[in-house]
Design a protein around this motif. Structure first.
Motif, PDB file in Angstrom:
ATOM      1  N   ARG A 178       4.089  90.656 -17.917  1.00  0.00           N
ATOM      2  CA  ARG A 178       4.741  90.517 -19.216  1.00  0.00           C
ATOM      3  C   ARG A 178       5.122  91.884 -19.775  1.00  0.00           C
ATOM      4  O   ARG A 178       4.300  92.792 -19.867  1.00  0.00           O
ATOM      5  CB  ARG A 178       3.810  89.814 -20.200  1.00  0.00           C
ATOM      6  CG  ARG A 178       4.455  89.545 -21.549  1.00  0.00           C
ATOM      7  CD  ARG A 178       3.530  88.750 -22.444  1.00  0.00           C
ATOM      8  NE  ARG A 178       4.195  88.380 -23.694  1.00  0.00           N
ATOM      9  CZ  ARG A 178       3.654  87.612 -24.632  1.00  0.00           C
ATOM     10  NH1 ARG A 178       2.434  87.120 -24.459  1.00  0.00           N
ATOM     11  NH2 ARG A 178       4.318  87.323 -25.726  1.00  0.00           N
ATOM     12  N   GLY A 179       6.397  92.023 -20.112  1.00  0.00           N
ATOM     13  CA  GLY A 179       6.900  93.271 -20.672  1.00  0.00           C
ATOM     14  C   GLY A 179       7.095  94.378 -19.665  1.00  0.00           C
ATOM     15  O   GLY A 179       7.531  95.475 -20.017  1.00  0.00           O
ATOM     16  N   GLY A 180       6.822  94.106 -18.389  1.00  0.00           N
ATOM     17  CA  GLY A 180       6.910  95.153 -17.373  1.00  0.00           C
ATOM     18  C   GLY A 180       8.143  95.088 -16.519  1.00  0.00           C
ATOM     19  O   GLY A 180       8.240  95.788 -15.509  1.00  0.00           O
ATOM     20  N   GLY A 181       9.115  94.276 -16.915  1.00  0.00           N
ATOM     21  CA  GLY A 181      10.319  94.133 -16.121  1.00  0.00           C
ATOM     22  C   GLY A 181      11.536  94.716 -16.808  1.00  0.00           C
ATOM     23  O   GLY A 181      11.409  95.594 -17.674  1.00  0.00           O
ATOM     24  N   PRO A 182      12.718  94.247 -16.465  1.00  0.00           N
ATOM     25  CA  PRO A 182      13.954  94.772 -17.055  1.00  0.00           C
ATOM     26  C   PRO A 182      13.927  94.714 -18.584  1.00  0.00           C
ATOM     27  O   PRO A 182      13.570  93.698 -19.172  1.00  0.00           O
ATOM     28  CB  PRO A 182      15.020  93.829 -16.490  1.00  0.00           C
ATOM     29  CG  PRO A 182      14.443  93.324 -15.214  1.00  0.00           C
ATOM     30  CD  PRO A 182      12.975  93.194 -15.470  1.00  0.00           C
ATOM     31  N   GLY A 183      14.282  95.805 -19.210  1.00  0.00           N
ATOM     32  CA  GLY A 183      14.312  95.852 -20.666  1.00  0.00           C
ATOM     33  C   GLY A 183      12.990  96.185 -21.308  1.00  0.00           C
ATOM     34  O   GLY A 183      12.914  96.360 -22.527  1.00  0.00           O
ATOM     35  N   GLY A 184      11.926  96.269 -20.498  1.00  0.00           N
ATOM     36  CA  GLY A 184      10.621  96.634 -21.051  1.00  0.00           C
ATOM     37  C   GLY A 184      10.063  95.582 -21.984  1.00  0.00           C
ATOM     38  O   GLY A 184      10.458  94.413 -21.946  1.00  0.00           O
ATOM     39  N   PRO A 185       9.134  95.981 -22.852  1.00  0.00           N
ATOM     40  CA  PRO A 185       8.443  95.026 -23.729  1.00  0.00           C
ATOM     41  C   PRO A 185       9.363  94.240 -24.650  1.00  0.00           C
ATOM     42  O   PRO A 185       8.996  93.164 -25.115  1.00  0.00           O
ATOM     43  CB  PRO A 185       7.495  95.927 -24.538  1.00  0.00           C
ATOM     44  CG  PRO A 185       7.299  97.134 -23.691  1.00  0.00           C
ATOM     45  CD  PRO A 185       8.607  97.346 -22.985  1.00  0.00           C
ATOM     46  N   GLU A 186      10.550  94.760 -24.936  1.00  0.00           N
ATOM     47  CA  GLU A 186      11.471  94.066 -25.840  1.00  0.00           C
ATOM     48  C   GLU A 186      12.559  93.303 -25.092  1.00  0.00           C
ATOM     49  O   GLU A 186      13.372  92.626 -25.707  1.00  0.00           O
ATOM     50  CB  GLU A 186      12.141  95.083 -26.777  1.00  0.00           C
ATOM     51  CG  GLU A 186      11.159  95.929 -27.579  1.00  0.00           C
ATOM     52  CD  GLU A 186      10.226  95.082 -28.419  1.00  0.00           C
ATOM     53  OE1 GLU A 186      10.685  94.061 -28.962  1.00  0.00           O
ATOM     54  OE2 GLU A 186       9.038  95.433 -28.521  1.00  0.00           O
ATOM     55  N   GLY A 187      12.566  93.406 -23.761  1.00  0.00           N
ATOM     56  CA  GLY A 187      13.621  92.772 -22.987  1.00  0.00           C
ATOM     57  C   GLY A 187      13.252  91.387 -22.516  1.00  0.00           C
ATOM     58  O   GLY A 187      12.311  90.751 -23.013  1.00  0.00           O
ATOM     59  N   VAL A 188      13.991  90.925 -21.506  1.00  0.00           N
ATOM     60  CA  VAL A 188      13.778  89.571 -20.999  1.00  0.00           C
ATOM     61  C   VAL A 188      12.375  89.395 -20.466  1.00  0.00           C
ATOM     62  O   VAL A 188      11.807  88.296 -20.502  1.00  0.00           O
ATOM     63  CB  VAL A 188      14.822  89.238 -19.911  1.00  0.00           C
ATOM     64  CG1 VAL A 188      14.626  90.119 -18.688  1.00  0.00           C
ATOM     65  CG2 VAL A 188      14.759  87.762 -19.519  1.00  0.00           C
TER      66      VAL A 188
END
Length: 437
Positions: A178-188
Motif C-alpha cells: 500500500r502506497g509503495g507503487g506508482p504515484g506513491g502514498p497519494e497515487g493509485v
C-alpha cells in the motif's frame, strides 16, 4: 505476527526441467519441498493446489455482479474465475507462456474477495482502516501465502499453498504494498495494492529480481483476461436477465448513456469520441442481437455473440504482442502485453454497459446499505467475543497475535473468508437479527 524469512537455502529441490522460458529461480518455493511426482511440472502442482483450495470452492457463493441467490443463471466469482482461466489460457498459449502459470493466476485472482463483492470490500476497508486497510488483491496474496492450509515452515507456521515464485508473481496484479507503487502514498497504489505490510517477507522474496512496479507477462495476461471475462459476460448476464435491451442500445440516447456511465465510473481517460466509435463497432457487427426473448434461437445467438467477442479480443492482443516481440516463447519479463487502443476501448465500453444497466442502479438499492451494515455489525460482534466464534485457523491467529492490530486482522480474515450466504447466517446467529437480503 508476520511470516518470517525462510530459514536455510531458498532453492527448491524441483527444477525447471523442460519448461521453456522458465529457470530454476522461477520454480523455487518459499519453503523448499522435495521433488515429488516427476510426471507433473512444478506449475501443474501449483494449479492443482489452487484448484483444490477451500478458497476457490467458497467463490461459488460469492457475488460477481448480481448476488448468487438472485437467479440460477447468473455468474458467481467461481464461474467467473473458471471463465477467466479459459480466456487466459488461450492468450498464454498464443504467446508461449506456461499455460499452468496463467491458469493458476486466473483461478486465484479473486480468492481474496469478501462476501458481497466490491460492496463488502469497501466495508472491510473501513473496518481495517487502523491496520492498513483491506484490499481484495492483497487478501488474495495473504490467502495463498498464509491462510490456506497446505504447507508449513520449519517452525510449524503456515505458508499457505507454498506456490512457486512464478505462479505467485503471476497472481500479483498490483506488485507493491500500500502506497509503495506508482504515484506513491497519494497515487493509485494507496487504493490498489497487492500486499499488506504484515506479509512483506514472502512478497519481497517473490519479487526478487523483478523490475520495480512491473507486472510479469503472466500477470498482465491474467488482468486482461479478467477484463475480457467480466466485460463480455456481465453484458451477457444483463441481456439474458432483461436488464439490457440489445436492440435499444443502438439508439443515440442510449449509446450516449452508456458512454457517460463508462466515463463516470472508470474515469475520463478514454475520450467520448473513442468510446462512441467503439460502441458503434460492437453494436454494428452482424452478430449483435437486435432483440432478446429468451427463446432457444436467441439464447444461442447470445452465446455466439459472447464467444465471438472473446475471440475478437484474444486474437487482437495476441497478434499485436507478437508483432512487437516476435515469434519465440514469451514469459515472465521477456515482454509486455500489447493491447491495441481499439480493443482497449471496446472492452472498456462493454464494462461501461454493465455499469449502466446493472452496477450503477444497484448502488442505490437498500440492499447495499444493509450488506455493509451487516459486515460492520459482524465485525463488532467478533471483536467483542474474542476467539470464541472464530473458525480454528482464525482463532489460532487471534491467540498468536501480539497486539490488538493482529487480533483485528484475524477478525477481518475471518469475515473475508465467508460467502454471501454464510455472512448472513453468521450475522443472524451472532447479532440476533435476520438480514432481509
Amino acid at each position: 505476527m508476520s511470516i518470517p524469512e525462510p530459514a536455510g537455502a531458498l532453492a527448491s529441490n524441483e527444477d525447471a526441467g523442460d519448461l521453456v522460458g522458465y529457470r530454476g529461480h522461477d520454480v523455487e518455493r518459499y519453503v523448499p519441498e522435495p521433488a515429488k511426482n516427476p510426471q507433473r511440472t512444478p506449475f501443474e502442482r501449483d494449479r492443482a493446489r489452487v484448484l483444490h483450495s477451500s478458497g476457490l470452492r467458497r467463490l461459488g457463493a460469492k457475488t460477481q455482479v448480481l448476488g448468487p441467490s438472485s437467479d440460477d443463471f447468473v455468474r458467481t466469482r467461481l464461474t467467473h474465475s473458471l471463465e477467466v482461466a479459459q480466456v487466459g489460457r488461450a492468450i498464454g498459449q498464443a504467446l508461449g507462456c506456461d499455460p499452468d502459470v496463467v491458469d493458476t493466476a486466473c483461478l486465484a485472482h479473486d480468492l481474496g474477495h469478501p462476501p458481497y463483492g466490491h460492496n463488502g470490500e469497501k466495508a472491510l476497508d473501513v473496518v481495517a482502516a487502523s491496520i492498513g486497510g483491506f484490499e481484495g488483491n492483497a487478501q488474495t496474496m495473504r490467502l495463498v501465502t498464509r491462510l490456506e492450509p497446505k504447507s508449513l515452515d520449519a517452525q510449524g507456521r503456515s505458508v499457505g499453498l507454498n506456490l512457486t515464485r512464478a505462479s505467485l508473481d503471476a497472481i500479483a496484479k498490483y506488485p507493491w504494498p500500500r502506497g509503495g507503487g506508482p504515484g506513491g502514498p497519494e497515487g493509485v497504489s494507496a487504493r490498489k495494492y497487492g500486499c499488506y505490510d504484515d506479509d512483506m517477507p514472502v512478497f519481497t522474496w517473490m519479487r526478487q529480481g523483478a523490475p520495480a512496479h512491473r507486472r510479469c507477462l503472466e500477470a498482465q495476461v491474467m488482468d486482461l483476461s479478467d477484463d475480457v471475462g467480466y466485460s463480455v459476460h456481465d453484458v451477457e448476464d444483463a441481456i439474458a436477465l432483461g436488464r439490457m435491451d440489445p436492440g435499444a442500445v443502438t439508439a443515440e440516447a442510449e449509446a450516449q448513456a452508456v458512454i457517460t456511465a463508462t466515463r463516470d465510473w472508470y474515469g475520463p481517460a478514454a475520450s467520448a469520441d473513442r468510446l462512441a466509435a467503439a460502441w458503434e463497432r460492437l453494436t454494428g457487427t452482424g452478430l449483435w442481437l437486435r432483440s432478446y426473448t429468451g427463446s432457444p434461437r436467441d439464447a444461442a445467438a447470445l452465446k455466439n455473440l459472447t464467444s465471438q467477442l472473446i475471440g475478437r479480443f484474444v486474437s487482437a492482443v495476441a497478434v499485436a504482442t507478437r508483432q512487437a516481440f516476435g515469434d519465440g516463447p514469451l514469459s515472465r519479463y521477456d515482454a509486455d502485453l500489447v493491447v491495441p487502443q481499439d480493443t482497449a476501448d471496446e472492452i472498456l465500453v462493454l464494462k461501461g454497459a454493465a455499469v449502466r444497466y446493472v452496477m450503477a442502479p444497484r448502488e442505490h438499492e437498500p440492499v447495499y446499505l444493509r450488506q455493509r451494515t451487516e459486515l460492520f455489525d459482524l465485525a463488532d460482534a467478533l471483536i467483542e467475543s474474542g476467539d470464541r466464534h472464530l473458525e480454528p485457523v482464525f482463532a489460532h491467529a487471534w491467540r498468536e497475535a501480539d497486539d490488538d492490530a493482529g487480533r483485528l486482522r484475524a477478525v477481518v480474515d475471518q469475515i473475508a473468508s465467508l460467502t454471501d450466504t454464510s455472512a448472513r447466517q453468521w450475522h443472524a446467529r451472532l447479532c440476533g437479527m435476520l438480514s432481509e437480503l
